[in-house]
Design a protein around this motif. Structure first.
Motif, short mmCIF file in Angstrom:
data_model
loop_
_atom_site.label_atom_id
_atom_site.label_comp_id
_atom_site.label_asym_id
_atom_site.label_seq_id
_atom_site.Cartn_x
_atom_site.Cartn_y
_atom_site.Cartn_z
N ARG A 185 -15.84 0.01 1.00
CA ARG A 185 -16.04 -0.71 2.25
C ARG A 185 -15.40 0.07 3.39
O ARG A 185 -14.46 0.84 3.19
CB ARG A 185 -15.47 -2.12 2.18
N VAL A 233 -13.17 -0.25 -3.43
CA VAL A 233 -12.94 -1.65 -3.72
C VAL A 233 -12.93 -1.89 -5.23
O VAL A 233 -12.02 -2.50 -5.77
CB VAL A 233 -14.02 -2.52 -3.05
N SER A 281 -5.91 -4.88 -3.22
CA SER A 281 -6.22 -5.90 -2.22
C SER A 281 -7.29 -6.89 -2.68
O SER A 281 -7.42 -7.97 -2.10
CB SER A 281 -6.66 -5.23 -0.92
N VAL A 282 -8.05 -6.53 -3.70
CA VAL A 282 -9.13 -7.42 -4.16
C VAL A 282 -8.96 -7.84 -5.61
O VAL A 282 -9.73 -8.67 -6.11
CB VAL A 282 -10.52 -6.77 -3.98
N TYR A 300 -9.95 -1.81 -9.85
CA TYR A 300 -10.00 -2.55 -8.59
C TYR A 300 -8.88 -2.11 -7.66
O TYR A 300 -7.78 -1.75 -8.10
CB TYR A 300 -9.86 -4.05 -8.85
N ASP A 352 -11.53 -8.97 4.64
CA ASP A 352 -12.58 -8.39 3.79
C ASP A 352 -13.81 -8.01 4.60
O ASP A 352 -14.74 -7.40 4.06
CB ASP A 352 -12.98 -9.38 2.69
N GLU A 363 -12.69 2.82 1.99
CA GLU A 363 -11.78 2.56 0.89
C GLU A 363 -12.53 2.05 -0.34
O GLU A 363 -13.51 1.31 -0.22
CB GLU A 363 -10.70 1.55 1.29
N MET A 392 -17.67 -11.54 -5.08
CA MET A 392 -16.50 -11.63 -4.21
C MET A 392 -16.16 -13.10 -4.00
O MET A 392 -16.97 -13.85 -3.43
CB MET A 392 -16.80 -10.94 -2.87
N TYR A 425 -20.15 -2.77 3.34
CA TYR A 425 -19.92 -2.47 1.93
C TYR A 425 -20.99 -1.50 1.43
O TYR A 425 -22.18 -1.73 1.63
CB TYR A 425 -19.93 -3.75 1.10
#
Length: 127
Positions: free
Chosen positions: A38, A48, A62-63, A59, A89, A46, A82, A93
């Protein structure tokens, strides 16, 4: 030549859920790995989530616990579920694919491991 098409983006309120899809066309063999990235304005792209050729997953911190990557080999499609979405967020993406990294683990969250990219799908999370 492999092409990737993302779908499923949209607008959602904080705490909501979305499922992104990435359909691959062209020759996909068992050595391919795929990832979701994303990018928001002014920030670097970055990683995800990623799924390796052996179906292992990685992962971003952050997620982790909120997002799930999965694949349907029969449909040549990778998904990103998600949940518990947050305003941070919000981003474009992108789906990405490549082969030959050989069980690279968390390194697959780095964009330099991918040569094939989709056009992206926008996710907007409001507070």
């Amino acid at each position: 030549q492999v092409q990737l098409v993302e779908s499923g983006g949209g607008s959602v309120q904080s705490g909501g859920s979305l499922r992104l899809s990435c359909e691959a066309s062209g020759y996909i063999d068992s050595n391919y790995y795929m990832g979701w990235f994303r990018q928001s304005p002014g920030k670097e792209r970055e990683g995800v989530a990623a799924i390796d050729s052996d179906s292992s997953t990685n992962y971003a911190d952050s997620v982790n616990g909120r997002f799930t990557i999965s694949q349907d080999n029969a449909k040549n499609t990778v998904y990103l579920q998600m949940n518990s979405l947050k305003p941070e967020d919000t981003a474009m993406y992108y789906c990405a694919a490549d082969s030959g990294a050989g069980n690279a683990g968390s390194k697959l969250l780095q964009p330099q491991y991918y040569r094939i990219w989709g056009q992206g799908t926008l996710v907007a999370v409001s507070s």
